[in-house]
Design a protein around this motif. Structure first.
Motif, PDB file in Angstrom:
ATOM      1  N   PHE A   1      30.722  70.037 -44.866  1.00  0.00           N
ATOM      2  CA  PHE A   1      31.976  70.221 -45.597  1.00  0.00           C
ATOM      3  C   PHE A   1      31.640  70.219 -47.088  1.00  0.00           C
TER       4      PHE A   1
ATOM      5  N   LYS B   1      38.034  64.481 -53.040  1.00  0.00           N
ATOM      6  CA  LYS B   1      38.651  64.080 -51.772  1.00  0.00           C
ATOM      7  C   LYS B   1      38.017  62.787 -51.305  1.00  0.00           C
TER       8      LYS B   1
ATOM      9  N   THR C   1      34.571  74.666 -45.424  1.00  0.00           N
ATOM     10  CA  THR C   1      33.878  74.061 -44.279  1.00  0.00           C
ATOM     11  C   THR C   1      32.833  75.020 -43.729  1.00  0.00           C
TER      12      THR C   1
ATOM     13  N   HIS D   1      41.487  62.536 -37.196  1.00  0.00           N
ATOM     14  CA  HIS D   1      41.280  63.366 -36.004  1.00  0.00           C
ATOM     15  C   HIS D   1      39.784  63.572 -35.844  1.00  0.00           C
TER      16      HIS D   1
ATOM     17  N   ASN E   1      30.083  69.798 -38.753  1.00  0.00           N
ATOM     18  CA  ASN E   1      30.712  70.318 -39.970  1.00  0.00           C
ATOM     19  C   ASN E   1      29.923  69.902 -41.213  1.00  0.00           C
TER      20      ASN E   1
ATOM     21  N   LEU F   1      40.020  75.535 -47.930  1.00  0.00           N
ATOM     22  CA  LEU F   1      41.112  74.554 -47.949  1.00  0.00           C
ATOM     23  C   LEU F   1      41.560  74.357 -49.400  1.00  0.00           C
TER      24      LEU F   1
ATOM     25  N   TYR G   1      49.674  73.246 -48.218  1.00  0.00           N
ATOM     26  CA  TYR G   1      48.232  73.143 -48.002  1.00  0.00           C
ATOM     27  C   TYR G   1      47.765  74.475 -47.426  1.00  0.00           C
TER      28      TYR G   1
ATOM     29  N   THR H   1      45.137  64.706 -44.680  1.00  0.00           N
ATOM     30  CA  THR H   1      44.890  65.190 -43.316  1.00  0.00           C
ATOM     31  C   THR H   1      44.626  63.944 -42.479  1.00  0.00           C
TER      32      THR H   1
ATOM     33  N   ASP I   1      36.837  66.665 -34.510  1.00  0.00           N
ATOM     34  CA  ASP I   1      36.668  68.073 -34.150  1.00  0.00           C
ATOM     35  C   ASP I   1      35.541  68.180 -33.140  1.00  0.00           C
TER      36      ASP I   1
ATOM     37  N   HIS J   1      37.837  61.687 -38.708  1.00  0.00           N
ATOM     38  CA  HIS J   1      37.911  61.776 -40.176  1.00  0.00           C
ATOM     39  C   HIS J   1      39.358  61.903 -40.628  1.00  0.00           C
TER      40      HIS J   1
ATOM     41  N   TRP K   1      31.419  75.213 -40.143  1.00  0.00           N
ATOM     42  CA  TRP K   1      31.510  74.652 -38.781  1.00  0.00           C
ATOM     43  C   TRP K   1      30.506  75.330 -37.872  1.00  0.00           C
TER      44      TRP K   1
ATOM     45  N   ILE L   1      41.314  62.581 -44.392  1.00  0.00           N
ATOM     46  CA  ILE L   1      40.912  63.104 -45.706  1.00  0.00           C
ATOM     47  C   ILE L   1      42.106  63.136 -46.664  1.00  0.00           C
TER      48      ILE L   1
END
Ligand SMILES: O=C(O)CCC(=O)C(=O)O
Ligand SMILES: [Fe+2]
Length: 339
Positions: free
Chosen positions: A188, A195, A274, A180, A186, A169, A126, A177, A182, A260, A276, A262
C-alpha cells in the motif's frame, strides 16, 4: 507514537480501548524487510520509490491529467465518517441490510468541486477507483514509471501470484475505513497526506467478530470501534493491535488476512495507491499445526459450503449452533487429545 517530521501530531489520532504497539519502519535496503514479508508480518518500508511519480498527485494535478471517465466515489451515510465496504451481490441475502455508504459515481472535476465546497452537514466522500487505461495518458505515464522492478522482485521473492489491481484512493481528512481483512497481499503506497493504519493479526479473528461470509459485509468486523458492544462482542476486550502512520513515499505491507483499520489524518486530502497481489501457490508440504491464516481460510470454506448445501444463508447459523452446542467446547483437548 511520535511523528518523524512534525507533519502530524498524536492529538489527531482517534482514541480506542485496545492496546497498540508500533509496526516496524525500515529502509528498503534493510534485510529485515524481506524477513517481515516472508513471515507475513506488517512493515512500513521507506525509500522504495514504489509510487514516486505519484508523489505529485494532488487534486489540481489529477484534475488536469485524469481522463473524462466516471469515477467510483462513495458517500458516507448521513454525516458519518466511516466507509464500510459491502458486496452488493450479497445484499440479496439480507433483506434488512442498510449500507453505511453508497456509490455516487461522478467525473473528476465534479468530485473536486464537491470535495472543495463540502460543508460539515454534507456527506463525506471517498474516491476509490481502479487505475486502468481510461484514466488519461499523463497518469498512465506516471504509472509506467512506478518502481515496477522493485515490486516485481517482491512478488517473485515471496512467490506471490499476479498483480490483480491498483486502486487509487482519494479521501477527505477524517474518513475512516473500518477494520476488515482482504484475501490478497497488499503493498500500500501512500502518496499524499498521512494515514494511520491499525492492524490485528489473523489469530485475532475471534476478537473481531467478522460478519458471516454470506453477509454483504463479509470480511468486515461487526465491532464499532467508537462504541464497542462488549455484551455482544466480549472477546473484543482481548484485541491487541499494531499501528503506524504512513506519509508520502512510505509503503506499508498489509499481509493477506491481516485486519486493517485506516484513518485519514487531518491536513487536506490523502491519496494512496494499492498494489494487490494474489497469494502464493499452495505449498507443496503442509506443516501442522496450521497457521491462523490457513484456519481463517478453512472457516471461510466451511461457511461457503454450508451456504451452497443449504441453499439458504439464513439456515447456516442454526446448523452451526446445533453442530457445536454442548458438543464442542472452546477447548476439546481434555477428551480429544491423541495418545
Ligand atoms: O486506505 C483505505 O482507506 C483503505 C485501504 C484498504 O483497505 C486496502 O488497501 O486494503
Ligand atoms: Fe483493505
Amino acid at each position: 507514537m511520535t511523528s518523524t517530521g512534525g507533519e502530524w501530531d498524536a492529538s489527531q489520532l482517534r482514541e480506542y480501548p485496545f492496546p497498540l504497539e508500533n509496526i516496524p519502519r525500515l529502509d528498503v535496503n534493510d534485510p529485515e524487510v524481506g524477513r517481515c514479508i516472508a513471515q507475513t508480518q506488517p512493515v512500513v518500508i521507506t525509500g522504495s520509490k514504489l509510487a514516486e511519480p505519484a508523489l505529485k498527485w494532488n487534486l489540481d494535478y489529477l484534475q488536469e491529467h485524469l481522463g473524462q471517465c466516471m469515477f467510483n466515489v462513495f458517500a458516507a451515510k448521513g454525516t458519518g465518517h466511516k466507509f464500510m465496504y459491502y458486496d452488493p451481490k450479497k445484499a440479496a441475502n439480507c433483506k434488512d441490510f442498510e449500507p453505511q455508504m453508497h456509490a455516487v459515481d461522478m467525473t473528476f472535476p465534479e468530485f473536486v468541486h464537491r470535495f472543495r465546497t463540502s460543508k460539515p452537514e454534507d456527506s463525506r466522500l471517498y474516491l476509490q477507483q481502479a487505475l486502468n487505461d481510461t484514466v488519461g495518458t499523463a497518469i498512465v505515464d506516471d504509472f509506467v514509471n512506478f518502481n515496477w522492478s522493485w515490486v516485481t522482485a517482491q512478488q517473485r521473492t515471496h512467490d506471490w501470484g499476479p498483480l490483480t489491481s491498483n486502486l487509487l484512493l482519494i479521501s477527505m481528512e477524517g474518513n475512516v475505513t473500518p477494520a476488515h481483512y482482504d484475501e490478497q497481499e497488499n503493498l500500500f503506497a501512500q502518496v499524499q497526506g498521512y494515514k494511520r493504519v491499525i492492524m490485528f493479526p489473523p489469530s485475532q479473528f475471534g476478537c473481531l467478530y467478522p460478519f458471516p461470509v454470506n453477509h454483504p459485509c463479509d470480511r468486515q468486523s461487526q465491532v464499532d470501534f467508537d462504541n464497542p458492544d462488549y455484551e455482544k462482542f466480549p472477546k473484543f476486550r482481548n484485541a491487541k493491535g499494531l499501528q503506524a502512520v504512513v506519509g508520502p513515499g512510505d509503503v506499508i505491507y498489509i499481509p493477506m488476512y491481516w485486519w486493517h483499520h485506516i484513518e485519514s489524518l487531518l491536513g487536506g486530502e490523502t491519496v494512496s495507491v494499492t498494489f494487490w497481489y494474489k497469494t502464493s501457490r499452495i505449498p507443496q508440504t503442509i506443516t501442522y499445526p496450521l497457521s491462523p491464516q490457513q484456519k481463517v481460510c478453512i472457516m471461510r470454506n466451511i461457511e461457503k459450503m454450508l451456504g451452497e448445501a443449504l441453499k439458504d444463508p439464513a439456515e447456516i447459523g442454526s446448523l452451526l449452533h446445533t453442530l457445536v452446542q454442548g458438543r464442542y467446547p472452546a477447548d476439546t483437548r481434555d477428551f480429544m487429545s491423541p495418545t
